[in-house]
Design a protein around this motif. Sequence first.
Motif, PDB file in Angstrom:
ATOM      1  N   ALA A 158       6.061  -4.756   0.353  1.00  0.00           N
ATOM      2  CA  ALA A 158       4.562  -5.013   0.539  1.00  0.00           C
ATOM      3  C   ALA A 158       3.606  -5.142  -0.817  1.00  0.00           C
ATOM      4  N   ASP A 159       3.828  -6.384  -1.220  1.00  0.00           N
ATOM      5  CA  ASP A 159       3.283  -6.772  -2.470  1.00  0.00           C
ATOM      6  C   ASP A 159       2.078  -7.961  -1.730  1.00  0.00           C
ATOM      7  N   LYS A 160       1.321  -8.842  -2.218  1.00  0.00           N
ATOM      8  CA  LYS A 160      -0.026  -9.606  -2.123  1.00  0.00           C
ATOM      9  C   LYS A 160       0.656 -10.572  -1.356  1.00  0.00           C
ATOM     10  N   GLU A 199       0.274  -9.123   2.140  1.00  0.00           N
ATOM     11  CA  GLU A 199       1.172  -8.572   3.406  1.00  0.00           C
ATOM     12  C   GLU A 199       1.183  -7.176   2.112  1.00  0.00           C
ATOM     13  N   LEU A 200       0.105  -5.816   2.479  1.00  0.00           N
ATOM     14  CA  LEU A 200       0.446  -4.763   1.999  1.00  0.00           C
ATOM     15  C   LEU A 200       0.961  -4.314   2.616  1.00  0.00           C
ATOM     16  N   LEU A 201       1.415  -2.896   2.574  1.00  0.00           N
ATOM     17  CA  LEU A 201       1.793  -1.682   3.584  1.00  0.00           C
ATOM     18  C   LEU A 201       0.777  -0.708   4.201  1.00  0.00           C
ATOM     19  N   ARG A 202       0.459  -1.307   5.502  1.00  0.00           N
ATOM     20  CA  ARG A 202      -0.810  -0.485   5.749  1.00  0.00           C
ATOM     21  C   ARG A 202      -0.112   1.158   6.286  1.00  0.00           C
ATOM     22  N   ASP A 206      -4.101   0.739   2.779  1.00  0.00           N
ATOM     23  CA  ASP A 206      -3.243  -0.307   2.477  1.00  0.00           C
ATOM     24  C   ASP A 206      -2.884   0.194   1.087  1.00  0.00           C
ATOM     25  N   GLY A 222       0.292  -2.065  -2.029  1.00  0.00           N
ATOM     26  CA  GLY A 222       1.262  -2.592  -2.288  1.00  0.00           C
ATOM     27  C   GLY A 222       1.089  -2.868  -3.846  1.00  0.00           C
ATOM     28  N   PRO A 223       2.075  -3.698  -4.779  1.00  0.00           N
ATOM     29  CA  PRO A 223       3.340  -3.400  -3.785  1.00  0.00           C
ATOM     30  C   PRO A 223       3.733  -2.053  -4.532  1.00  0.00           C
ATOM     31  N   CYS A 277       8.648   3.092   5.635  1.00  0.00           N
ATOM     32  CA  CYS A 277       9.858   2.508   3.553  1.00  0.00           C
ATOM     33  C   CYS A 277      10.875   2.432   4.539  1.00  0.00           C
ATOM     34  N   ALA A 305      11.354  -0.213   5.941  1.00  0.00           N
ATOM     35  CA  ALA A 305      11.713  -1.989   5.814  1.00  0.00           C
ATOM     36  C   ALA A 305      13.046  -2.095   4.885  1.00  0.00           C
TER      37      ALA A 305
END
Lengths: 388, 388
Positions: A25-27, A29-32, A38, A40-41, A144, A147
């Motif tokens: 979840a790095d930029k 694409e963050l974790l919603r 949001d 991340g990471p 998480c 993931a």
Amino acid sequence: MSEYIDQNPSGATIGIVEKLFFTFADKPELLRLESGADIGPVTIAYETCGTLNPEKDNVILVLHALSGDSHVAGYYDAKDTKPGWWDIMVGPGKGIDTDKYFIICINIIGSCAGSTGPSSMNPASGKAYATDFPLITIGDMVKCQKALMDHLGINSLLSVIGGSVGGMQVLEWAVRYPDMVKSAIPLATTTRHSALAIAFNEVARQAIMADPNWNDGYYYDGKKPDIGLALARMIGHITYLSDESMRLKFGRKLQNRSALSFEFGAEFAVESYLQYQGKKFIERFDANSFLYITKAADYFDLARQYGQGSLVKAFSNCTSKFLVVSYTSDWLYPTYQSREMVKAMKKNGLNVSFIEIDAQWGHDAFLLPNAHFDSLLRGFLRELPHEN
Amino acid sequence: MSEYIDQNPSGATIGIVEKLFFTFADKPELLRLESGADIGPVTIAYETCGTLNPEKDNVILVLHALSGDSHVAGYYDAKDTKPGWWDIMVGPGKGIDTDKYFIICINIIGSCAGSTGPSSMNPASGKAYATDFPLITIGDMVKCQKALMDHLGINSLLSVIGGSVGGMQVLEWAVRYPDMVKSAIPLATTTRHSALAIAFNEVARQAIMADPNWNDGYYYDGKKPDIGLALARMIGHITYLSDESMRLKFGRKLQNRSALSFEFGAEFAVESYLQYQGKKFIERFDANSFLYITKAADYFDLARQYGQGSLVKAFSNCTSKFLVVSYTSDWLYPTYQSREMVKAMKKNGLNVSFIEIDAQWGHDAFLLPNAHFDSLLRGFLRELPHEN
């Protein structure tokens, strides 16, 4: 839960284990999160024991409770004298047999033992998140964990097992990823916190927030809210024990004295024990993590989240085989709450085994050696279809 | 106990009552406490309802619990809208009938509602005693009550009744002054605090002592430890309710919102209720009094004090008739503790009636209207020999 058991009755051990980390979840694409925030990471700490078979179908996920971590079994190095928190259950020849299964234990998001939580660095500020960390849910924890499974290329879980807040994650897994979870073993848990459980958590949180060192959560550069966290732990501890276990363990015994001192302070053994537990806890746990995880537990409500009020609906997409376990003296998540979930599972035609284990140790019972549970668990796992 | 009931179902009232004071143990004859400390002068606040008959044999002593006071029934003046804490039970035609009996309710020593306690002036310093006040016991409370009886020329008590910490005083009366107590009615109480009860009290005390405003008890000239006292009250409150009553009263209802806010703070109705109770309590109660009275309750142990380990021996000089009452959902002083005292009484050949009342309201049940208890009590009192 109260003090983790560090005895190793069988002597068998998985040996040295290593804490591993997975960051995602790095930029951009963050974790919603469920709250809509949001983040991340996100780093997730985990440990594994045993060997993943080529079919990748011998995976057992062990999910920890409020104050647990990824260190479920074994030792970190040769000098380490304290094994993982469920070493009595996880190891060669043990109930969760590392000779047969590949065990993964994952530190939950929000915690303070390697996974991203309020004490982690906020990339926006370069300082600890503190209470800028968004509120999390049991669903977020499981998201998480999923993931990590994707990262490891694991798409089938032979079993998911955990007690208390770990049991909530087990239920969430079974409902959220029904195709992936072959079997689920929620121990000493509930599908939703009762008002009583919320009440205890809220008073414990208030104790932390009342500590002037808490400073709205921004204490990482200064003194920590140790007194508040110790108080919170003491409150929690009472709920993990039982009237009977406290009577047997402490009764009205005095601590290091033969008569009442007529002074304030820890005179009774039970007072001394609670103070000791509070003190020990502040050495290893973060006060903000306590706030975030208890809040996630209070929010947990399978019927609201998945069934719009109906627990039967919540389990409607489930396909897992279930082994539900409650303990007679657990008054935090009493047996009637397990019976409710079993009823809802059965109404969906699910294959459910349910057992109320006679144990005097209160909520903590799920962490303690129990021959009855050990034999049940072995039998349940043995009957699951897998290639090993 | 939780919020006192202020409804007045029958409409009947004893009317206006007055708080009275009795001061004794002035120099050189101080009051010798159980700890060995001497204290004086001691003022005891009390209230009476009904009329003392010429034979002085229609006296019923009502003993209050931790946070109670002498104001058991009636109103202080015409504008007063809140009657005494047991107005549902004490009044004309009520269970404890003021048309028949002379009722005396006495504020305990150590409290903060008129009787000498840590907030009273220490004659040695001219300031509040604070924690220079000596630790007290249930026995000390009863000794002061006996001094008042002597002062009033009363040497026979038709009945002594009270719940919780009040019930401990009832038991102490029956054992300490056996010739004087014709009957005793301990409600929702115990002959000794369990480790569980001590644990809750200790955590509540720690919450007060952790408040920086507590200042080792010397706070009367400055800010009060309101946050600590509110926390202590919240902890206590949970133990006065029950899983069932909290489920029925609050469940998972949200407070003034339709969805989770994903913020810390009182979101659930039960959280809001506890915070409200904490806030209300600090307006009327002294934090040091909370410390002293809970400690006295923890110290209470009839078997140790009177039977050298044997509860049967403790009751060996008793002659009272007993009505022992427990409540099904009281998990602070569960029924098995009442059964233990009943067994010990019966082994002494005492005339004991015991009833476990089916009530969902937890420990608080003894304060609430209950037709079953009302009828039992009337019957029990009616059969006592007295001249009225």
